[in-house]
Motif scaffolding. Structure first.
Motif, short mmCIF file in Angstrom:
data_model
loop_
_atom_site.label_atom_id
_atom_site.label_comp_id
_atom_site.label_asym_id
_atom_site.label_seq_id
_atom_site.Cartn_x
_atom_site.Cartn_y
_atom_site.Cartn_z
N ASN A 41 1.05 1.87 -6.51
CA ASN A 41 -0.22 1.15 -6.51
C ASN A 41 -1.27 2.05 -7.13
OD1 ASN A 41 -2.50 -0.43 -5.98
ND2 ASN A 41 -1.67 -1.13 -4.03
N ASP A 44 -4.32 4.27 -2.85
CA ASP A 44 -3.45 4.57 -1.72
C ASP A 44 -3.22 3.31 -0.90
OD1 ASP A 44 -3.25 7.25 -2.35
OD2 ASP A 44 -4.90 7.86 -1.05
N ILE A 45 -2.08 3.26 -0.23
CA ILE A 45 -1.82 2.16 0.68
C ILE A 45 -1.79 2.73 2.09
CG2 ILE A 45 -0.54 0.81 -1.02
CD1 ILE A 45 2.07 1.68 0.39
N SER A 46 -1.96 1.85 3.06
CA SER A 46 -1.96 2.31 4.45
C SER A 46 -0.54 2.61 4.91
CB SER A 46 -2.57 1.24 5.36
OG SER A 46 -1.72 0.10 5.40
N GLU A 49 1.21 -0.62 5.77
CA GLU A 49 1.74 -1.36 4.63
C GLU A 49 3.03 -0.70 4.13
OE1 GLU A 49 0.47 -3.16 0.26
OE2 GLU A 49 -0.92 -1.84 1.29
N PHE A 50 3.05 0.63 4.06
CA PHE A 50 4.25 1.35 3.65
C PHE A 50 5.41 1.03 4.60
CE2 PHE A 50 7.19 4.90 3.76
CZ PHE A 50 7.39 5.20 2.42
N PHE A 71 6.23 6.80 -2.23
CA PHE A 71 5.02 6.17 -2.76
C PHE A 71 4.41 7.08 -3.80
CE2 PHE A 71 0.43 5.93 -2.94
CZ PHE A 71 0.25 4.59 -3.27
N ASN A 73 0.92 7.06 -6.80
CA ASN A 73 -0.19 6.36 -7.43
C ASN A 73 0.15 6.06 -8.88
OD1 ASN A 73 -1.82 8.27 -5.32
ND2 ASN A 73 -2.67 6.24 -5.53
N THR A 80 0.48 -3.90 -5.56
CA THR A 80 1.50 -3.00 -5.04
C THR A 80 2.86 -3.46 -5.55
OG1 THR A 80 0.17 -2.58 -3.08
CG2 THR A 80 2.50 -1.98 -2.97
#
Length: 92
Positions: A41, A44-46, A49-50, A71, A73, A80
């Motif tokens: 993504n 950043d993702i939470s 969410e991961f 993950f 960036n 995502t």
């Protein structure tokens, strides 16, 4: 004597939302022994969410599948995305 390939490598990228909605996008993952998944993504993702994406992939995979998820960036990613790499058994 011809050598037959027993597996073919599959690499595909799909939107994480498809995985979370339970679509059949992960159909081939069920028959693999090892799967690499890269979540990308632009931001950043939470952790939640991961974990949700990882659980959705895990639920589609065989219980003996070794699943590696990372993950990173990706400035080009508009949503995502999940890229999967696995070896799928050929049906000869």
């Amino acid at each position: 004597m011809k050598s037959q390939k027993k597996h073919r490598f599959v690499f595909k990228t799909i939107a994480a939302s498809e995985i979370l909605e339970g679509s059949n996008a992960l159909e081939g993952v069920a028959s693999t022994s090892n799967t690499l998944a890269y979540i990308a993504n632009a931001a950043d993702i939470s952790l939640e969410e991961f974990q949700a994406i990882a659980e959705a992939i895990s639920n589609q995979a065989d219980k003996k599948t070794l699943l590696n998820i990372a993950f990173f960036n990706s400035p080009e990613a508009e949503v995502t995305e999940v890229s999967l790499l696995y070896a799928q058994k050929n049906n000869f």
